[in-house]
Design a protein around this motif. Structure first.
Motif, short mmCIF file in Angstrom:
data_model
loop_
_atom_site.label_atom_id
_atom_site.label_comp_id
_atom_site.label_asym_id
_atom_site.label_seq_id
_atom_site.Cartn_x
_atom_site.Cartn_y
_atom_site.Cartn_z
N ALA A 89 0.81 -1.20 -0.01
CA ALA A 89 -0.16 -0.19 0.11
C ALA A 89 1.08 1.27 0.04
N VAL A 90 0.31 2.29 -0.42
CA VAL A 90 0.92 3.65 -0.45
C VAL A 90 -0.12 4.67 0.12
N ALA A 91 0.54 5.60 0.71
CA ALA A 91 -0.62 6.50 1.28
C ALA A 91 0.15 8.06 1.20
N CYS A 92 -0.69 8.95 0.66
CA CYS A 92 -0.26 10.35 0.66
C CYS A 92 0.81 10.51 -0.40
N ILE A 93 0.74 9.56 -1.42
CA ILE A 93 1.84 9.78 -2.66
C ILE A 93 1.38 10.80 -3.45
N GLN A 94 2.34 11.49 -3.86
CA GLN A 94 2.31 12.39 -4.88
C GLN A 94 3.09 12.20 -6.28
N ARG A 95 2.60 12.96 -7.29
CA ARG A 95 3.34 12.75 -8.52
C ARG A 95 3.77 11.33 -9.13
N LEU A 101 -0.08 0.74 -9.00
CA LEU A 101 1.21 -0.09 -9.55
C LEU A 101 2.32 0.25 -8.52
N VAL A 102 2.36 1.38 -7.91
CA VAL A 102 3.40 1.44 -6.97
C VAL A 102 2.97 0.61 -5.60
N ALA A 103 1.87 0.36 -5.39
CA ALA A 103 1.51 -0.55 -4.16
C ALA A 103 1.85 -1.77 -4.51
N GLN A 104 1.52 -2.14 -5.80
CA GLN A 104 2.03 -3.39 -6.16
C GLN A 104 3.57 -3.80 -6.07
N ALA A 105 4.35 -2.74 -6.57
CA ALA A 105 5.70 -2.91 -6.60
C ALA A 105 6.15 -3.09 -4.90
N ILE A 106 5.48 -2.31 -3.81
CA ILE A 106 5.74 -2.62 -2.42
C ILE A 106 5.45 -3.96 -2.12
N THR A 107 4.75 -4.75 -2.62
CA THR A 107 4.49 -6.17 -2.38
C THR A 107 5.95 -6.84 -2.42
N ARG A 108 6.84 -6.31 -3.09
CA ARG A 108 8.23 -7.07 -3.47
C ARG A 108 9.25 -6.48 -2.43
N PRO A 110 10.75 -5.27 1.91
CA PRO A 110 10.31 -5.84 3.04
C PRO A 110 9.16 -5.16 4.00
N HIS A 111 8.44 -4.33 3.38
CA HIS A 111 7.51 -3.38 3.90
C HIS A 111 6.03 -3.71 3.07
N TRP A 112 4.92 -3.11 4.04
CA TRP A 112 3.71 -3.31 3.39
C TRP A 112 3.16 -2.02 2.78
N LEU A 113 3.63 -0.96 3.76
CA LEU A 113 2.92 0.33 3.55
C LEU A 113 4.00 1.44 3.32
N LEU A 114 4.05 2.36 2.45
CA LEU A 114 5.17 3.63 2.41
C LEU A 114 4.14 4.66 2.47
N ALA A 115 4.80 5.91 2.86
CA ALA A 115 3.78 7.07 2.91
C ALA A 115 4.71 8.15 2.29
N GLY A 116 3.81 9.34 2.00
CA GLY A 116 4.43 10.57 1.78
C GLY A 116 5.52 10.58 0.62
N PHE A 122 10.42 5.67 -3.35
CA PHE A 122 10.45 4.68 -3.68
C PHE A 122 10.03 4.55 -5.20
N ALA A 123 8.91 5.40 -5.71
CA ALA A 123 8.48 5.19 -6.95
C ALA A 123 9.29 5.56 -7.96
N ARG A 124 10.42 6.36 -7.51
CA ARG A 124 11.38 6.89 -8.51
C ARG A 124 12.34 5.79 -8.70
N THR A 125 12.61 4.90 -7.43
CA THR A 125 13.55 3.95 -7.39
C THR A 125 13.13 2.71 -8.22
N ALA A 126 11.78 2.62 -8.16
CA ALA A 126 11.12 1.39 -8.83
C ALA A 126 10.83 1.62 -10.42
N GLY A 127 11.43 2.78 -10.93
CA GLY A 127 11.10 3.20 -12.38
C GLY A 127 10.02 4.13 -12.65
N PHE A 128 9.11 4.39 -11.70
CA PHE A 128 7.85 5.31 -12.14
C PHE A 128 8.29 6.69 -12.46
#
Length: 301
Positions: A89-95, A101-108, A110-116, A122-128
């Motif tokens: 899951a993601v919370a308060c994500i911008q841009r 798709l970012v939430a799906q990437a987080i399933t891979r 060590p965490h389940w939720l990233l915020a802000g 993380f989205a930039r690191t994952a290529g979004f």
């Protein structure tokens, strides 16, 4: 070995939306169903359906997400889960264009939720790539909201309009959008289930507000007996752990339609709430408001 079931996708476009938008829900459901038919997992099918809703622009998610009170910021939440242990899951994500798709990437991770800011990094690191576009439709909705906040009509049930001015926490000077979500639940032919949800948040809201969408058991839940997605006013939904409550009734043998109607009936009429669900043999959709929705199964045109 899991029994062979009929692959099915159920989607909603948000409690309080218009049934004129059912066409977008049907397209999203068919998109998810086609992915399942091509051998994709229940989670991949749910995410594909949710991406189609995010990209539509008419729903409060992704490209259609509402503007925050400053008229520029867009904060989004999203979540995914399946009956095989995937959770992100993601919370308060911008841009970003597609928070689901970012939430799906987080399933891979060590965490389940990233915020802000961390979620965006993380989205930039994952290529979004960076994505921030504001449509005329979003601006028009924001102008209507500002007009409501300046009137005697409450913009949010049970909340005084002045509260948003009293606790203003944006960088811009204090000045003076509807609350809905998109979601998909899937049943794959192998008997697995998944859910994917995305929202542009609630309007009006203070910066950093998180509703029910990325909160497991509140806005979404999936397990071996089915999957549930919820839409509505998150501040009320989280107090009932609505998704898990409905799932528990289904797992206990209650018919899906009865379970989701019972869940919606937990709330007073003035609170927007909608639920969709799928079990091993049934699907259901119910809201106390008009709610665009669709269900598509294998073999449907």
């Amino acid at each position: 070995m899991s029994e062979q079931l009929q692959a099915t996708v159920v989607v909603h476009g948000g409690a309080g939306g218009s049934r004129d938008q059912d066409d977008g829900c049907r397209f999203a459901a068919r998109t998810g169903r086609d992915r399942l038919a091509g051998g994709a997992s229940a989670l991949e099918g749910a995410v594909a359906a949710c991406v189609a809703l995010e990209d539509d622009g008419r729903y409060n998610a992704g490209s259609g997400a509402v503007l925050c009170l400053d008229g520029h910021t867009i904060e989004m939440d999203a979540a995914v889960m399946d009956s095989q242990g995937a959770l992100g899951a993601v919370a308060c994500i911008q841009r970003v264009k597609n928070p689901v798709l970012v939430a799906q990437a987080i399933t891979r991770t060590p965490h389940w939720l990233l915020a802000g800011e961390g979620a965006e990094r993380f989205a930039r690191t994952a290529g979004f790539p960076i994505h921030h576009q504001i449509s005329e439709r979003q601006r028009a909705k924001h102008e209507r909201l500002m007009a409501t906040l300046g009137s005697r009509e409450p913009a949010t049930p049970g909340v005084a309009n002045r509260a948003f001015a009293d606790y203003w926490n944006y960088d811009t000077p204090r000045v003076f959008n509807p609350c809905d979500t998109v979601g998909a639940v899937t049943r794959a032919a192998d008997g697995t289930f998944a859910v994917a949800c995305s929202t542009g948040g609630s309007a009006p809201s203070l910066l950093g507000r998180v509703g029910d969408t990325p909160i497991i058991g509140s806005g979404f839940y999936a397990g071996p007996d089915g999957a549930v997605a919820v839409t509505g006013i998150g501040e009320h939904i989280v107090r009932r752990l609505l998704a898990y409550t409905v799932y528990g009734w289904i797992a206990g043998g209650m018919p899906v339609d009865e379970a989701i109607r019972r869940g919606v009936d937990l709330f007073p009429r003035e609170i927007d709430v909608g639920v969709i669900a799928v079990s091993r043999t049934e699907t259901g959709m119910h809201s106390n408001r008009e709610m665009p929705c669709a269900v598509v199964s294998a073999g449907d045109a």
